[in-house]
Design a protein around this motif. Structure first.
Motif, PDB file in Angstrom:
ATOM      1  N   TYR A  51      11.744 -17.013 -17.653  1.00 61.51           N
ATOM      2  CA  TYR A  51      13.116 -16.521 -17.521  1.00 61.51           C
ATOM      3  C   TYR A  51      13.770 -16.923 -16.202  1.00 61.51           C
ATOM      4  O   TYR A  51      14.918 -16.589 -15.961  1.00 61.51           O
ATOM      5  CB  TYR A  51      13.137 -14.994 -17.658  1.00 61.51           C
ATOM      6  CG  TYR A  51      12.740 -14.541 -19.037  1.00 61.51           C
ATOM      7  CD1 TYR A  51      13.508 -14.860 -20.137  1.00 61.51           C
ATOM      8  CD2 TYR A  51      11.568 -13.825 -19.232  1.00 61.51           C
ATOM      9  CE1 TYR A  51      13.138 -14.468 -21.409  1.00 61.51           C
ATOM     10  CE2 TYR A  51      11.186 -13.421 -20.503  1.00 61.51           C
ATOM     11  CZ  TYR A  51      11.990 -13.748 -21.577  1.00 61.51           C
ATOM     12  OH  TYR A  51      11.613 -13.357 -22.835  1.00 61.51           O
ATOM     13  N   ALA A  52      13.049 -17.622 -15.359  1.00 65.37           N
ATOM     14  CA  ALA A  52      13.604 -18.021 -14.067  1.00 65.37           C
ATOM     15  C   ALA A  52      14.627 -19.131 -14.248  1.00 65.37           C
ATOM     16  O   ALA A  52      14.471 -20.007 -15.086  1.00 65.37           O
ATOM     17  CB  ALA A  52      12.482 -18.492 -13.144  1.00 65.37           C
ATOM     18  N   VAL A  53      15.679 -19.082 -13.457  1.00 62.11           N
ATOM     19  CA  VAL A  53      16.687 -20.133 -13.468  1.00 62.11           C
ATOM     20  C   VAL A  53      16.172 -21.268 -12.600  1.00 62.11           C
ATOM     21  O   VAL A  53      15.800 -21.039 -11.449  1.00 62.11           O
ATOM     22  CB  VAL A  53      18.033 -19.601 -12.909  1.00 62.11           C
ATOM     23  CG1 VAL A  53      19.055 -20.724 -12.813  1.00 62.11           C
ATOM     24  CG2 VAL A  53      18.551 -18.470 -13.763  1.00 62.11           C
ATOM     25  N   PRO A  54      16.116 -22.479 -13.151  1.00 65.69           N
ATOM     26  CA  PRO A  54      15.641 -23.607 -12.334  1.00 65.69           C
ATOM     27  C   PRO A  54      16.512 -23.776 -11.092  1.00 65.69           C
ATOM     28  O   PRO A  54      17.723 -23.568 -11.144  1.00 65.69           O
ATOM     29  CB  PRO A  54      15.776 -24.810 -13.271  1.00 65.69           C
ATOM     30  CG  PRO A  54      15.749 -24.225 -14.646  1.00 65.69           C
ATOM     31  CD  PRO A  54      16.407 -22.874 -14.515  1.00 65.69           C
ATOM     32  N   HIS A  55      15.875 -24.143  -9.992  1.00 67.72           N
ATOM     33  CA  HIS A  55      16.598 -24.318  -8.729  1.00 67.72           C
ATOM     34  C   HIS A  55      17.665 -25.388  -8.877  1.00 67.72           C
ATOM     35  O   HIS A  55      17.425 -26.434  -9.455  1.00 67.72           O
ATOM     36  CB  HIS A  55      15.646 -24.708  -7.609  1.00 67.72           C
ATOM     37  CG  HIS A  55      14.634 -23.659  -7.283  1.00 67.72           C
ATOM     38  ND1 HIS A  55      14.785 -22.336  -7.599  1.00 67.72           N
ATOM     39  CD2 HIS A  55      13.448 -23.732  -6.664  1.00 67.72           C
ATOM     40  CE1 HIS A  55      13.755 -21.649  -7.190  1.00 67.72           C
ATOM     41  NE2 HIS A  55      12.908 -22.486  -6.616  1.00 67.72           N
ATOM     42  N   GLY A  56      18.843 -25.099  -8.352  1.00 60.93           N
ATOM     43  CA  GLY A  56      19.911 -26.080  -8.349  1.00 60.93           C
ATOM     44  C   GLY A  56      20.715 -26.138  -9.626  1.00 60.93           C
ATOM     45  O   GLY A  56      21.649 -26.908  -9.733  1.00 60.93           O
ATOM     46  N   GLY A 106      25.384 -19.848 -15.257  1.00 59.17           N
ATOM     47  CA  GLY A 106      26.467 -19.379 -16.105  1.00 59.17           C
ATOM     48  C   GLY A 106      27.095 -18.077 -15.630  1.00 59.17           C
ATOM     49  O   GLY A 106      28.074 -17.623 -16.186  1.00 59.17           O
ATOM     50  N   HIS A 107      26.523 -17.458 -14.627  1.00 61.52           N
ATOM     51  CA  HIS A 107      27.041 -16.178 -14.151  1.00 61.52           C
ATOM     52  C   HIS A 107      27.335 -16.214 -12.660  1.00 61.52           C
ATOM     53  O   HIS A 107      27.386 -15.183 -12.020  1.00 61.52           O
ATOM     54  CB  HIS A 107      26.028 -15.056 -14.423  1.00 61.52           C
ATOM     55  CG  HIS A 107      25.670 -14.931 -15.865  1.00 61.52           C
ATOM     56  ND1 HIS A 107      26.539 -14.449 -16.796  1.00 61.52           N
ATOM     57  CD2 HIS A 107      24.542 -15.270 -16.529  1.00 61.52           C
ATOM     58  CE1 HIS A 107      25.959 -14.471 -17.984  1.00 61.52           C
ATOM     59  NE2 HIS A 107      24.757 -14.963 -17.844  1.00 61.52           N
ATOM     60  N   GLY A 108      27.501 -17.398 -12.115  1.00 66.26           N
ATOM     61  CA  GLY A 108      27.767 -17.487 -10.681  1.00 66.26           C
ATOM     62  C   GLY A 108      26.559 -17.118  -9.847  1.00 66.26           C
ATOM     63  O   GLY A 108      26.689 -16.516  -8.804  1.00 66.26           O
ATOM     64  N   GLY A 109      25.363 -17.470 -10.328  1.00 69.63           N
ATOM     65  CA  GLY A 109      24.116 -17.103  -9.657  1.00 69.63           C
ATOM     66  C   GLY A 109      24.053 -17.580  -8.228  1.00 69.63           C
ATOM     67  O   GLY A 109      24.595 -18.620  -7.872  1.00 69.63           O
ATOM     68  N   ALA A 137       1.197 -25.127  -4.479  1.00 67.34           N
ATOM     69  CA  ALA A 137       1.147 -25.982  -5.675  1.00 67.34           C
ATOM     70  C   ALA A 137       0.494 -25.260  -6.845  1.00 67.34           C
ATOM     71  O   ALA A 137       1.010 -25.272  -7.970  1.00 67.34           O
ATOM     72  CB  ALA A 137       0.396 -27.267  -5.354  1.00 67.34           C
ATOM     73  N   VAL A 138      -0.625 -24.603  -6.594  1.00 66.58           N
ATOM     74  CA  VAL A 138      -1.336 -23.894  -7.672  1.00 66.58           C
ATOM     75  C   VAL A 138      -0.535 -22.677  -8.135  1.00 66.58           C
ATOM     76  O   VAL A 138      -0.342 -22.460  -9.334  1.00 66.58           O
ATOM     77  CB  VAL A 138      -2.752 -23.476  -7.213  1.00 66.58           C
ATOM     78  CG1 VAL A 138      -3.441 -22.608  -8.251  1.00 66.58           C
ATOM     79  CG2 VAL A 138      -3.596 -24.713  -6.917  1.00 66.58           C
ATOM     80  N   ALA A 139      -0.048 -21.888  -7.190  1.00 68.03           N
ATOM     81  CA  ALA A 139       0.672 -20.662  -7.548  1.00 68.03           C
ATOM     82  C   ALA A 139       1.987 -20.968  -8.256  1.00 68.03           C
ATOM     83  O   ALA A 139       2.354 -20.277  -9.217  1.00 68.03           O
ATOM     84  CB  ALA A 139       0.918 -19.814  -6.305  1.00 68.03           C
ATOM     85  N   THR A 140       2.701 -21.994  -7.824  1.00 63.72           N
ATOM     86  CA  THR A 140       3.968 -22.337  -8.474  1.00 63.72           C
ATOM     87  C   THR A 140       3.735 -22.761  -9.920  1.00 63.72           C
ATOM     88  O   THR A 140       4.456 -22.325 -10.825  1.00 63.72           O
ATOM     89  CB  THR A 140       4.693 -23.450  -7.696  1.00 63.72           C
ATOM     90  OG1 THR A 140       4.954 -22.976  -6.374  1.00 63.72           O
ATOM     91  CG2 THR A 140       5.996 -23.836  -8.358  1.00 63.72           C
ATOM     92  N   ALA A 141       2.735 -23.595 -10.133  1.00 62.12           N
ATOM     93  CA  ALA A 141       2.421 -24.006 -11.506  1.00 62.12           C
ATOM     94  C   ALA A 141       1.984 -22.809 -12.349  1.00 62.12           C
ATOM     95  O   ALA A 141       2.383 -22.679 -13.502  1.00 62.12           O
ATOM     96  CB  ALA A 141       1.329 -25.076 -11.485  1.00 62.12           C
ATOM     97  N   ALA A 142       1.180 -21.935 -11.769  1.00 63.63           N
ATOM     98  CA  ALA A 142       0.724 -20.756 -12.502  1.00 63.63           C
ATOM     99  C   ALA A 142       1.878 -19.807 -12.800  1.00 63.63           C
ATOM    100  O   ALA A 142       2.004 -19.291 -13.918  1.00 63.63           O
ATOM    101  CB  ALA A 142      -0.371 -20.039 -11.715  1.00 63.63           C
ATOM    102  N   LEU A 143       2.724 -19.570 -11.819  1.00 64.40           N
ATOM    103  CA  LEU A 143       3.857 -18.662 -12.020  1.00 64.40           C
ATOM    104  C   LEU A 143       4.844 -19.210 -13.049  1.00 64.40           C
ATOM    105  O   LEU A 143       5.466 -18.444 -13.783  1.00 64.40           O
ATOM    106  CB  LEU A 143       4.562 -18.378 -10.696  1.00 64.40           C
ATOM    107  CG  LEU A 143       3.805 -17.488  -9.730  1.00 64.40           C
ATOM    108  CD1 LEU A 143       4.467 -17.485  -8.363  1.00 64.40           C
ATOM    109  CD2 LEU A 143       3.678 -16.078 -10.276  1.00 64.40           C
ATOM    110  N   ALA A 144       4.992 -20.527 -13.114  1.00 68.43           N
ATOM    111  CA  ALA A 144       5.881 -21.125 -14.109  1.00 68.43           C
ATOM    112  C   ALA A 144       5.417 -20.826 -15.528  1.00 68.43           C
ATOM    113  O   ALA A 144       6.232 -20.764 -16.451  1.00 68.43           O
ATOM    114  CB  ALA A 144       5.975 -22.629 -13.889  1.00 68.43           C
TER     115      ALA A 144
END
Length: 190
Positions: free
Chosen positions: A152-157, A161-164, A138-145
Motif C-alpha cells: 500500500y506504500a506510494v512509490p517515492h516520487g 492523487g491526493h497531494g501526498g 537493502a535486505v529490510a527494504t526488499a523485505a518490507l516491500a
C-alpha cells in the motif's frame, strides 16, 4: 573489534525489528494466524529493545539476545513444518529477510565479549555503521516491500492523487491561482 561487531549487530537487529513488526501487525496475519502474528509483533518490539541497548553499549546476556532474535525464526520454521497452510499466510520473502537479519544480529550480539571497555575510534565506528546500514537497508527494504504495508506504500516520487507529501506534483496552466501584480509592485518586485 567487539564494539564494531556490536554496532553492526544492533543495526541488523533494528532491521529485523522493522520487518517483524510489519509482518506480524498486518491485518491479514492478525486475522488468520494470531497465534503466530502476535508473538512476531512481540519479538519485533524485543528486537528493537535489543538494538537500542546494544547501540548504547550495554552488555547483554545471551538469552536476552537470543529470545527476541532467534525464537521468531524457530517458531516460523516449526509452524511451516507442522502447519504449512496456516504459516503460509506469512509472506515468505519478508520472513526470510527478517530471519536473515535476526540471525545475523544474534550471531554478532550473543558472542562473549572480553572484559573491559573497548570504545572504537570514530572512523572505524562510522565505517562499521555505514557498511552494516547499507546491507541492512537493502535486505529490510526488499523485505518490507513484500509486506502488506509495502503493497500500500506510494512509490517515492510518484503522485498519489491526493497531494501526498514528498510527491512531485505537476501544475498545468489554469491550475495555479493568478498572481495579483499590484502586490508585486507594492513590494518592489517586477
Amino acid at each position: 573489534m567487539a564494539a564494531l561487531l556490536r554496532m553492526a549487530g544492533a543495526v541488523a537487529a533494528l532491521g529485523a525489528a522493522l520487518v517483524a513488526l510489519a509482518v506480524g501487525a498486518a491485518p491479514s496475519a492478525l486475522a488468520a494466524v494470531p497465534w503466530l502474528a502476535l508473538p512476531l509483533v512481540a519479538a519485533g518490539l524485543g528486537q528493537g529493545v535489543v538494538a537500542v541497548l546494544a547501540l548504547r553499549g550495554r552488555p547483554l546476556p545471551a538469552v536476552a539476545v537470543l529470545a527476541p532474535l532467534a525464537l521468531p525464526t524457530v517458531a516460523w520454521v516449526a509452524a511451516l513444518a507442522a502447519l504449512p497452510g496456516a504459516a503460509a499466510v506469512l509472506p515468505l520473502g519478508p520472513m526470510l529477510g527478517e530471519s536473515a537479519l535476526a540471525l545475523a544480529a544474534a550471531a554478532l550480539l550473543a558472542r562473549p565479549h572480553p572484559a573491559g571497555s573497548d570504545e572504537p575510534r570514530a572512523v572505524p565506528a562510522l565505517l562499521s555503521i555505514a557498511a552494516s546500514a547499507t546491507v541492512v537497508a537493502a535486505v529490510a527494504t526488499a523485505a518490507l516491500a513484500g509486506t502488506e504495508a509495502g503493497r500500500y506504500a506510494v512509490p517515492h516520487g510518484e503522485h498519489d492523487g491526493h497531494g501526498g507529501h514528498g510527491a512531485v506534483q505537476q501544475v498545468h496552466e489554469g491550475d495555479a491561482p493568478a498572481i495579483d501584480e499590484s502586490l508585486l509592485e507594492h513590494h518592489g518586485h517586477h
